[in-house]
Design an enzyme around this catalytic site. Structure first.
Site, PDB file in Angstrom:
ATOM      1  CD  GLU A 105     -14.095  -6.600   2.563  1.00 16.06           C
ATOM      2  OE1 GLU A 105     -12.989  -7.537   2.663  1.00 16.06           O
ATOM      3  OE2 GLU A 105     -13.825  -5.341   2.705  1.00 16.06           O
ATOM      4  CB  CYS A 118     -17.988   1.523   6.197  1.00 16.78           C
ATOM      5  SG  CYS A 118     -16.838   1.869   4.622  1.00 16.78           S
ATOM      6  CB  CYS A 125     -12.876  -0.935  -7.025  1.00 18.30           C
ATOM      7  SG  CYS A 125     -12.683   0.761  -7.231  1.00 18.30           S
ATOM      8  CB  CYS A 129      -6.434   3.577  -5.691  1.00 18.61           C
ATOM      9  SG  CYS A 129      -7.681   4.607  -6.266  1.00 18.61           S
ATOM     10  CB  CYS A 132      -6.996   0.803  -2.747  1.00 20.64           C
ATOM     11  SG  CYS A 132      -8.940   0.233  -2.397  1.00 20.64           S
ATOM     12  CB  SER A 240     -10.166   9.515  -2.522  1.00 20.83           C
ATOM     13  OG  SER A 240     -11.266   8.949  -1.615  1.00 20.83           O
ATOM     14  CG  LEU A 241      -6.405  15.773  -3.287  1.00 19.86           C
ATOM     15  CD1 LEU A 241      -7.177  15.992  -4.730  1.00 19.86           C
ATOM     16  CD2 LEU A 241      -6.544  17.166  -2.437  1.00 19.86           C
ATOM     17  CG  ASN A 316      -6.138  -0.347   7.541  1.00 22.03           C
ATOM     18  OD1 ASN A 316      -5.491  -1.168   8.202  1.00 22.03           O
ATOM     19  ND2 ASN A 316      -7.495  -0.251   7.760  1.00 22.03           N
ATOM     20  CB  CYS A 359     -10.804  -0.160   1.068  1.00 25.95           C
ATOM     21  SG  CYS A 359     -11.840  -0.064  -0.258  1.00 25.95           S
TER      22      CYS A 359
HETATM   23  N1  SAH Z   1     -13.734   4.421  -4.155  1.00 26.40           N
HETATM   24  C1  SAH Z   1     -14.144   5.552  -3.284  1.00 26.40           C
HETATM   25  C2  SAH Z   1     -14.704   4.990  -1.971  1.00 26.40           C
HETATM   26  C3  SAH Z   1     -14.054   3.727  -1.348  1.00 26.40           C
HETATM   27  S1  SAH Z   1     -12.316   3.789  -0.317  1.00 26.40           S
HETATM   28  C4  SAH Z   1     -13.081   6.509  -2.913  1.00 26.40           C
HETATM   29  O1  SAH Z   1     -11.962   6.549  -3.766  1.00 26.40           O
HETATM   30  O2  SAH Z   1     -13.193   7.615  -2.391  1.00 26.40           O
HETATM   31  C5  SAH Z   1     -12.506   4.759   0.959  1.00 26.40           C
HETATM   32  C6  SAH Z   1     -11.199   5.789   1.237  1.00 26.40           C
HETATM   33  O3  SAH Z   1     -10.187   4.790   1.956  1.00 26.40           O
HETATM   34  C7  SAH Z   1     -10.580   6.470  -0.073  1.00 26.40           C
HETATM   35  O4  SAH Z   1     -10.266   7.613   0.432  1.00 26.40           O
HETATM   36  C8  SAH Z   1      -9.457   5.420  -0.220  1.00 26.40           C
HETATM   37  O5  SAH Z   1      -8.485   6.206  -0.948  1.00 26.40           O
HETATM   38  C9  SAH Z   1      -9.274   4.881   1.139  1.00 26.40           C
HETATM   39  N2  SAH Z   1      -8.312   3.777   1.228  1.00 26.40           N
HETATM   40  C10 SAH Z   1      -8.119   2.718   0.286  1.00 26.40           C
HETATM   41  N3  SAH Z   1      -7.214   1.947   0.914  1.00 26.40           N
HETATM   42  C11 SAH Z   1      -6.686   2.308   2.161  1.00 26.40           C
HETATM   43  C12 SAH Z   1      -5.659   1.941   3.112  1.00 26.40           C
HETATM   44  N4  SAH Z   1      -5.201   0.931   2.615  1.00 26.40           N
HETATM   45  N5  SAH Z   1      -5.464   2.928   3.997  1.00 26.40           N
HETATM   46  C13 SAH Z   1      -6.151   3.827   4.210  1.00 26.40           C
HETATM   47  N6  SAH Z   1      -7.165   4.316   3.176  1.00 26.40           N
HETATM   48  C14 SAH Z   1      -7.353   3.631   2.035  1.00 26.40           C
END
Ligand code: SAH
Length: 371
Positions: A105, A118, A125, A129, A132, A240-241, A316, A359
């Site tokens: 996407e 984006c 992946c 996480c 996600c 991404s913390l 989200n 994502c």
């Molecule tokens: N793998 C990378 C980039 C992809 S995700 C990373 O982890 O940074 C981009 C951002 O969206 C990351 O900060 C991720 O943690 C966040 N993210 C993933 N799922 C999400 C959700 N459902 N709502 C909000 N942010 C989300």
């Protein structure tokens, strides 16, 4: 919102993509066909300046050469499958099918002057996480550099007005102004291909976008953060913390077990000392999970010594997942505490929720439909 079907179930041809070639490689391929080397530069210009997708659009090439090229190569390795458009027409997401049937996407967001893309770096992946959508299917494979670049060229063409489909409310100037690697995948887990793509996208002789307009977002793979510090390209780094301490972060971001918070923050410190760049920390607020005032204070205390900025992301929600977004009032309170304690923080604009632009969500929905 509207979903537009872009193609019947056509698969891109399995020929090699010219987008996977560097200019020297393209030149070698052209010379091998018995052609003068300058033809390679012409093809390169058609691809990276005019965003053509068909050899027949390369009108200064002899017909015979166009035909020969088309027998051996494709330009884009992506076949667009669906376009989801938000009702305000300021956000859209396209699902692409790759030659082997994998899907990825890409999301385009129109702001006042910016057109931010984006893009995805992997199909799926491996980071797992827990909140996600992409993580749920695991990793299928890395994208090639060409597959990463192709996402940008597709939208560059779209914004230039060359894609004849229902358009968004686009005003001029109509070019991609910003790119974020925040789509599917962990860019640092596909480091080599991602950096080939980033060099192509920033090369003034190719796509030529300023490196400062590109942000790479990572889950925090420390060795790769150190590697990026040595690349000498001004790509912005986002980390991404999502939690200020190991107990909580490990429950959300499992790779934290290998690269814990203290080590990650030390890597960010090394990075900004070496590059003099401010690093962004992403923090997706989940109700009752990581959004308390105490955690905001803890986060501020840990981040204050760093040259950084916190981007608070409204969560989200994902179908079937227990995580819920924090209320607007609690979000504002969280941001206030960070600021009061000396850490710059902003809330990311909420975009694309209604079109599942988070994502991996569209791909997941498509897979569910197909199953
Ligand atoms: N793998 C990378 C980039 C992809 S995700 C990373 O982890 O940074 C981009 C951002 O969206 C990351 O900060 C991720 O943690 C966040 N993210 C993933 N799922 C999400 C959700 N459902 N709502 C909000 N942010 C989300």
């Amino acid at each position: 919102m509207a979903e537009i079907r872009l193609q019947a179930n056509t698969q891109p041809k399995t020929l090699s993509s010219l987008l996977d070639l560097s200019l020297p490689e393209l030149t070698a391929a052209v010379v091998e066909l018995g052609q003068p080397a300058y033809r390679a530069r012409q093809i390169w210009q058609w691809i990276y300046r005019h965003f053509v997708v068909d050899f027949d659009e390369m009108t200064n090439l002899p017909q015979g050469l166009r035909r020969t090229l088309a027998e051996e190569w494709i330009i884009s390795p992506l076949a667009p499958v669906t376009r989801n458009l938000s009702s305000a027409a300021d956000t859209q997401k396209v699902l692409f099918r790759l030659a082997d049937g994998q899907t990825v996407e890409t999301v385009l967001m129109l702001y006042d002057r910016r057109r931010t893309l984006c893009i995805s770096s992997q199909a799926g992946c491996a980071m797992g996480c827990t909140f996600c959508a992409t993580a749920q299917g695991g990793l299928a494979r890395n994208l090639t550099a060409g597959e990463i670049v192709a996402q940008v060229l597709y939208f560059a063409r779209y914004l230039a007005g060359a894609v004849a489909e229902p358009a968004m409310a686009v005003e001029r100037p109509t070019a991609v102004t910003n790119i974020v690697l925040m789509g599917m995948g962990e860019p640092m887990h596909n480091y080599r291909n991602v950096w080939v793509a980033l060099r192509r996208l920033t090369d003034p002789g190719a796509f030529g976008l300023g490196a400062r307009h590109i942000t790479l977002s990572t889950v925090g793979l420390i060795p790769m953060i150190d590697r990026m510090a040595g690349e000498g390209l001004q790509i912005a780094l986002a980390v991404s913390l999502h939690a200020p301490n190991d107990a909580l972060r490990s429950s959300l971001v499992p790779i934290n077990e290998r690269y814990p918070v203290a080590d990650l923050l030390a890597a960010v410190q090394r990075y900004s000392e070496k590059t003099h760049r401010r690093v962004t920390f992403e923090y997706a607020l989940m109700r009752g999970v990581n959004d308390s005032p105490e955690l905001a204070a803890e986060l501020a205390d840990r981040l204050r010594p760093l040259l950084c900025h916190v981007n608070v992301i409204p969560f989200n929600p994902i179908p079937g997942s227990p995580f819920q977004p924090t209320s607007d009032a609690d979000t504002a309170r969280f941001v206030d505490i960070l600021r009061q304690r000396g850490v710059p923080a902003t809330v990311r604009l909420r975009r694309g929720v209604e079109i599942n632009a988070g994502c991996g969500q569209l791909r997941q929905a498509a897979q569910r439909k197909a199953a």
